[in-house]
Scaffold this motif. Structure first.
Motif, mmCIF file in Angstrom:
data_model
loop_
_atom_site.group_PDB
_atom_site.id
_atom_site.type_symbol
_atom_site.label_atom_id
_atom_site.label_comp_id
_atom_site.label_asym_id
_atom_site.label_seq_id
_atom_site.Cartn_x
_atom_site.Cartn_y
_atom_site.Cartn_z
ATOM 1 N N UNK A 35 -3.308 7.178 -3.242
ATOM 2 C CA UNK A 35 -2.379 7.091 -2.172
ATOM 3 C C UNK A 35 -2.412 5.865 -1.348
ATOM 4 N N UNK A 36 -3.894 5.639 -1.067
ATOM 5 C CA UNK A 36 -4.170 4.521 0.034
ATOM 6 C C UNK A 36 -3.617 3.080 -0.919
ATOM 7 N N UNK A 37 -3.701 2.964 -2.200
ATOM 8 C CA UNK A 37 -3.497 1.930 -2.711
ATOM 9 C C UNK A 37 -2.201 1.824 -2.901
ATOM 10 N N UNK A 87 -5.401 9.489 4.633
ATOM 11 C CA UNK A 87 -5.537 8.277 3.891
ATOM 12 C C UNK A 87 -4.379 7.215 4.002
ATOM 13 N N UNK A 88 -3.075 8.022 4.234
ATOM 14 C CA UNK A 88 -1.967 7.007 4.484
ATOM 15 C C UNK A 88 -2.063 6.405 5.845
ATOM 16 N N UNK A 107 -7.070 -4.793 1.631
ATOM 17 C CA UNK A 107 -7.509 -4.720 0.116
ATOM 18 C C UNK A 107 -7.142 -3.305 -0.657
ATOM 19 N N UNK A 108 -7.227 -3.293 -1.899
ATOM 20 C CA UNK A 108 -7.175 -2.006 -2.651
ATOM 21 C C UNK A 108 -8.526 -1.500 -2.643
ATOM 22 N N UNK A 109 -8.405 -0.229 -2.699
ATOM 23 C CA UNK A 109 -9.773 0.567 -2.796
ATOM 24 C C UNK A 109 -10.250 0.639 -4.223
#
Ligand code: ZN
Length: 374
Positions: A35-37, A87-88, A107-109
């Motif tokens: 979800x973060x990404x 996380x969002x 950055x992406x996790x």
């Protein structure tokens, strides 16, 4: 004394999740990362197209009402929605920092053996376990470290093959203004069941709680039942589990009573608190004592007391190792042997009669040779 402000304090400790819980922890970390990404990706595209930033709030609505409604993304709903939401908001925060020129572009996790997620809701702590939303009861490796009350939220984390929980606890923050110190207090907390102070307060008179009386009765009943079971049989083992559970419950209530009594004492802001020097190794050699020693978790308790004294700038003293607090008459100073089973100090010299523990705690208060622990 009025207690106004509170502060949040974090306690991190290792947990011992069962295999199902481990699966759920991994799944939650994975979903949160996804979800973060996804949030980073969506806003990256918008940024590159010079479109308006999609806030965490709006993204969350879209995720719930559109994205995770699709069959192939339904698994997002399998984990805690609070964890996903946080996380969002973390991703949202990363963008906001970037917009304020505080950091580089988010950055992406990456997938890794390390990760964490946030939980809020009904969190209950017992000495040996913590009950968490969606995960249920999780065993604690370090028993009794996390306070039982006022846990607000927590973060569950994975560090390789180890797992941790970090809880935020709301604690009283005492006003810095110096309130007058009151008379010092001696606390007898050795190996006996109870805690006794030189003011005559004790957990013994605290523990007239109905719950405790009921549990103790129930324990006796269950123990009688056990004695009728055939040793080693399935019913015997079952009965043992019932008894262990009762023991644990009683232990926790007593521990809680002790904490309450200690809090009451430190809140009076005494000049000092004196405890005895517990020769723990010596006690462990004595089998009869070692069991109750384990029950009390004395090392942990002293550490907790030290923390409470530190917070309030109270001097915590530990009487000298050879100070015979239970053998001295607190009335006249005479000394006599006091075997453990003798509960009353009956002085042949001055005639004073006092409960053994009360007498010991008064002597502790008077102790002149001590080490300062705070
Ligand atoms: Zn005496």
């Amino acid at each position: 004394m009025s207690v106004g402000k509170t502060a949040l304090r974090a306690y991190k400790t290792e947990i011992d999740p069962n295999p199902e819980q481990i699966v759920l922890i991994h799944k939650t970390i994975g979903t949160c990362r996804y979800v973060y990404n996804l949030f980073i990706q969506k806003n990256k595209e918008r940024y590159e197209e010079s479109e308006k930033f999609l806030s965490g709030y709006d993204f969350s609505k879209w995720l719930n009402n559109v994205h995770s409604k699709q069959e192939e993304f339904k698994w997002i709903k399998d984990v805690s929605s609070k964890a996903v939401k946080q996380s969002i908001m973390n991703a949202d925060g990363a963008y906001k920092k970037f917009f304020k020129k505080l950091t580089a572009f988010p950055k992406f996790k990456k997938r890794s053996d390390y990760g964490n997620f946030y939980l809020i809701g009904s969190i209950r702590v017992k000495r040996h376990l913590i009950q968490l939303p969606t995960l249920g009861k999780v065993k604690l490796k370090e028993k009794g470290y996390i306070p039982f009350e006022n846990v607000k939220s927590c973060t569950v984390s994975r560090e390789g093959d180890r797992y941790f929980v970090s809880v935020l606890v709301e604690e009283d923050k005492l006003p810095k203004t110096e309130t007058k110190k009151t008379e010092g207090v001696g606390i007898d907390m050795g190996i006996k069941e109870f805690l006794y102070t030189s003011n005559g307060e004790s957990v013994a008179n605290f523990s007239k709680s109905e719950q405790l009386i009921k549990l103790t009765k129930s324990l006796k009943r269950q123990q009688r039942k056990l004695s009728r079971r055939e040793k080693g049989s399935a019913n015997f083992r079952k009965q043992k589990v019932i008894i262990q559970r009762l023991h644990r419950k009683i232990r926790n209530i007593k521990m809680d009573l002790k904490r309450k009594l200690i809090l009451k004492i430190v809140q009076r802001n005494p000049q000092f608190v004196t405890i005895e020097h517990l020769n723990i190794k010596g006690m462990q050699r004595n089998r009869r004592l070692s069991n109750s020693l384990q029950q009390i978790g004395i090392g942990y308790f002293i550490e907790w007391l030290r923390m409470k004294c530190l917070e309030r700038e109270i001097e915590l003293r530990r009487a000298d190792r050879f100070y015979p607090s239970s053998q001295i008459c607190s009335g006249c100073g005479e000394r006599k042997k006091m075997p453990l089973h003798v509960r009353l100090y009956d002085c042949d010299h001055c005639g004073m009669k006092k409960d053994r523990d009360l007498n010991a705690s008064i002597n502790l208060k008077k102790a002149k040779e001590y080490t300062v622990l705070t």
